[in-house]
Each structure stands twice: as C-alpha cells, then as structure tokens.
Design a protein around this motif. Structure first.
Motif, PDB file in Angstrom:
ATOM      1  N   SER A   1      55.426  10.595  14.384  1.00 11.37           N
ATOM      2  CA  SER A   1      55.729   9.450  13.533  1.00 11.37           C
ATOM      3  C   SER A   1      56.843   9.782  12.539  1.00 11.37           C
ATOM      4  O   SER A   1      56.914  10.884  12.001  1.00 11.37           O
ATOM      5  CB  SER A   1      54.471   9.033  12.771  1.00 11.37           C
ATOM      6  N   GLU A   2      57.712   8.817  12.306  1.00 15.92           N
ATOM      7  CA  GLU A   2      58.800   9.009  11.345  1.00 15.92           C
ATOM      8  C   GLU A   2      58.303   9.009   9.904  1.00 15.92           C
ATOM      9  O   GLU A   2      59.011   9.459   9.004  1.00 15.92           O
ATOM     10  CB  GLU A   2      59.854   7.909  11.531  1.00 15.92           C
ATOM     11  N   ASP A   3      57.094   8.502   9.681  1.00 14.68           N
ATOM     12  CA  ASP A   3      56.545   8.398   8.332  1.00 14.68           C
ATOM     13  C   ASP A   3      55.922   9.692   7.825  1.00 14.68           C
ATOM     14  O   ASP A   3      55.495   9.763   6.681  1.00 14.68           O
ATOM     15  CB  ASP A   3      55.481   7.294   8.281  1.00 14.68           C
ATOM     16  N   VAL A   4      55.845  10.703   8.656  1.00 12.54           N
ATOM     17  CA  VAL A   4      55.177  11.950   8.294  1.00 12.54           C
ATOM     18  C   VAL A   4      56.194  12.914   7.680  1.00 12.54           C
ATOM     19  O   VAL A   4      57.249  13.184   8.256  1.00 12.54           O
ATOM     20  CB  VAL A   4      54.508  12.593   9.530  1.00 12.54           C
ATOM     21  N   SER A   5      55.829  13.443   6.514  1.00 16.45           N
ATOM     22  CA  SER A   5      56.709  14.407   5.857  1.00 16.45           C
ATOM     23  C   SER A   5      56.616  15.759   6.552  1.00 16.45           C
ATOM     24  O   SER A   5      55.715  15.996   7.358  1.00 16.45           O
ATOM     25  CB  SER A   5      56.319  14.564   4.385  1.00 16.45           C
ATOM     26  N   LEU A   6      57.524  16.624   6.217  1.00 16.79           N
ATOM     27  CA  LEU A   6      57.534  17.965   6.797  1.00 16.79           C
ATOM     28  C   LEU A   6      56.242  18.707   6.445  1.00 16.79           C
ATOM     29  O   LEU A   6      55.647  19.373   7.299  1.00 16.79           O
ATOM     30  CB  LEU A   6      58.755  18.749   6.306  1.00 16.79           C
ATOM     31  N   GLU A   7      55.791  18.573   5.207  1.00 18.15           N
ATOM     32  CA  GLU A   7      54.561  19.243   4.777  1.00 18.15           C
ATOM     33  C   GLU A   7      53.353  18.712   5.549  1.00 18.15           C
ATOM     34  O   GLU A   7      52.503  19.482   6.006  1.00 18.15           O
ATOM     35  CB  GLU A   7      54.326  19.069   3.265  1.00 18.15           C
ATOM     36  N   GLU A   8      53.281  17.382   5.692  1.00 13.00           N
ATOM     37  CA  GLU A   8      52.180  16.791   6.447  1.00 13.00           C
ATOM     38  C   GLU A   8      52.228  17.226   7.911  1.00 13.00           C
ATOM     39  O   GLU A   8      51.191  17.526   8.508  1.00 13.00           O
ATOM     40  CB  GLU A   8      52.243  15.264   6.367  1.00 13.00           C
ATOM     41  N   SER A   9      53.422  17.253   8.457  1.00 13.99           N
ATOM     42  CA  SER A   9      53.596  17.671   9.841  1.00 13.99           C
ATOM     43  C   SER A   9      53.114  19.103  10.045  1.00 13.99           C
ATOM     44  O   SER A   9      52.459  19.429  11.041  1.00 13.99           O
ATOM     45  CB  SER A   9      55.063  17.543  10.235  1.00 13.99           C
ATOM     46  N   PHE A  10      53.406  19.973   9.088  1.00 17.00           N
ATOM     47  CA  PHE A  10      52.968  21.364   9.180  1.00 17.00           C
ATOM     48  C   PHE A  10      51.445  21.457   9.113  1.00 17.00           C
ATOM     49  O   PHE A  10      50.828  22.226   9.862  1.00 17.00           O
ATOM     50  CB  PHE A  10      53.611  22.200   8.070  1.00 17.00           C
ATOM     51  N   GLU A  11      50.815  20.667   8.244  1.00 15.63           N
ATOM     52  CA  GLU A  11      49.345  20.662   8.155  1.00 15.63           C
ATOM     53  C   GLU A  11      48.726  20.145   9.455  1.00 15.63           C
ATOM     54  O   GLU A  11      47.726  20.682   9.924  1.00 15.63           O
ATOM     55  CB  GLU A  11      48.879  19.822   6.959  1.00 15.63           C
ATOM     56  N   LEU A  12      49.320  19.103  10.015  1.00 16.51           N
ATOM     57  CA  LEU A  12      48.837  18.581  11.299  1.00 16.51           C
ATOM     58  C   LEU A  12      48.984  19.634  12.398  1.00 16.51           C
ATOM     59  O   LEU A  12      48.106  19.792  13.243  1.00 16.51           O
ATOM     60  CB  LEU A  12      49.598  17.313  11.673  1.00 16.51           C
TER      61      LEU A  12
END
Length: 78
Positions: free
Chosen positions: A33-44
């Motif tokens: 998703s384009e709405d996900v930040s880099l930090e959120e992406s790393f946690e995911l």
C-alpha cells in the motif's frame, strides 16, 4: 509484562498454518500500500518474518509425522 508476552506467544502458537499463510498475505498487501510509511513497512516485515518462521516450524513438525506405505504394506516415517 511477562504475562502479556506469554499470552501473545500462546495465541501465536494456536494459529493454524492456513491462518498464518493468510496473515502473511495480508501483511504483504499492507506493505504494498502507498499509505504505509517506511517505519510501518519495516514493522510489518518483521511480523511477517515471525509468521514465516513459525510456519516453517509447523511444517517441519508435520513432516516428521508423515508416514509412507512400504511395499510390504507397513507404515514407516519418512
């Protein structure tokens, strides 16, 4: 606080392999998703790795329980 971590581990271990695969797919969709930040992406990503590791452990355990039928009609572990 250790109790909460234990509860999380117990819930995590009670998921079926199908539930884990579905969760991994959902995590990948969220990461795309384009709405996900880099930090959120790393946690995911980290959460996905944990799910993959647990899925691998479950599959390894299942593999140890699989039996094959021999030519003599006997069952033996693979």
């Amino acid at each position: 606080m250790a109790k909460n971590k234990k509860e999380v581990n117990e819930n995590n271990e009670s998921k079926s392999i199908e539930e884990r695969f579905t969760e991994i797919e959902d995590l990948i969709k969220k990461m795309d998703s384009e709405d996900v930040s880099l930090e959120e992406s790393f946690e995911l990503y980290k959460k996905g790795l944990d799910e993959v590791k647990e899925s691998y452990n479950i599959l390894q355990s299942m593999e140890g329980e699989i039996l094959k039928l021999t030519e003599d009609g006997e069952l033996e572990e693979l």
